[in-house]
Design an enzyme around this catalytic site. Structure first.
Site, short mmCIF file in Angstrom:
data_model
loop_
_atom_site.label_atom_id
_atom_site.label_comp_id
_atom_site.label_asym_id
_atom_site.label_seq_id
_atom_site.Cartn_x
_atom_site.Cartn_y
_atom_site.Cartn_z
N GLU A 73 -19.64 42.60 12.20
CA GLU A 73 -19.05 42.96 10.92
C GLU A 73 -18.77 41.67 10.18
O GLU A 73 -18.33 40.69 10.77
CB GLU A 73 -17.73 43.72 11.08
CG GLU A 73 -17.87 45.11 11.66
CD GLU A 73 -17.79 45.12 13.18
OE1 GLU A 73 -18.13 46.16 13.78
OE2 GLU A 73 -17.40 44.10 13.78
N TYR B 173 -26.47 35.17 8.79
CA TYR B 173 -26.90 36.26 9.66
C TYR B 173 -28.29 36.77 9.28
O TYR B 173 -29.11 37.05 10.15
CB TYR B 173 -25.87 37.39 9.64
CG TYR B 173 -24.48 36.95 10.03
CD1 TYR B 173 -24.27 36.04 11.08
CD2 TYR B 173 -23.37 37.42 9.35
CE1 TYR B 173 -23.00 35.63 11.43
CE2 TYR B 173 -22.09 37.02 9.71
CZ TYR B 173 -21.91 36.12 10.74
OH TYR B 173 -20.65 35.71 11.10
#
Length: 167
Positions: free
Chosen positions: A108, A120
């Site tokens: 998250e 990411y």
């Protein structure tokens, strides 16, 4: 880079509160995670990175259960932004996910943390959903991201084979 230990908690907590003033982890949360990192059936892996002066410059943690890894936290001191330290931390967590025999890794990230989202995405994480109001007390949504295929160590984005990570 090395394994996080209990004696790292003071500088880790200082960095945690500096970077995440509204939703910092508690000392107890870190203690709980570290308690499950050093035994034969451990499901956690936490690392710290030190700067040239030996100060904690970043840290990261991974949980692994039933073939799924979950990046619990990654933090890099602002003075280290742009140095590749976040890349090294994430690469180490993904190496450990492979060692834990994970087939996917989830995480998250705050919807307003575009810098982290780009990191990411470079590793192949893709958005799969949202968690409304996940970060409290600010009521900030989390973007849930998933990496379905773990990269081989030679395929880690941003690494050209010159950096090494010591576990």
């Amino acid at each position: 880079m090395r394994e996080m230990r209990w004696w790292d908690l003071d500088p880790v907590m200082e960095l945690e509160h500096r970077l995440f003033p509204d939703d910092a982890w508690s000392r107890g949360m870190f203690w709980s995670e570290l308690a499950d990192a050093r035994h034969p059936s451990a499901t956690r892996h936490y690392v710290v990175a030190e700067d040239e002066a030996g100060r904690i410059a970043g840290y990261g943690g991974l949980a692994a259960v039933a073939g799924t890894g979950d990046v619990q936290t990654i933090a890099v001191a602002t003075e280290q932004w742009g140095t590749g330290l976040g890349t090294l931390l994430l690469a180490e967590l993904l190496r450990q996910a492979t060692a834990f025999e994970c087939h996917e890794v989830l995480l998250e990230v705050r919807v307003d943390n575009v810098r982290a989202q780009r990191l990411y995405e470079r590793f192949g994480f893709e958005p799969i959903g949202f968690r409304r109001g996940y970060y409290q007390p600010g009521n900030v949504d989390a973007l849930v991201m998933r990496l379905g295929e773990l990269p081989a160590s030679t395929d880690v984005p941003g690494l050209q084979g010159t950096e090494t990570i010591h576990g």
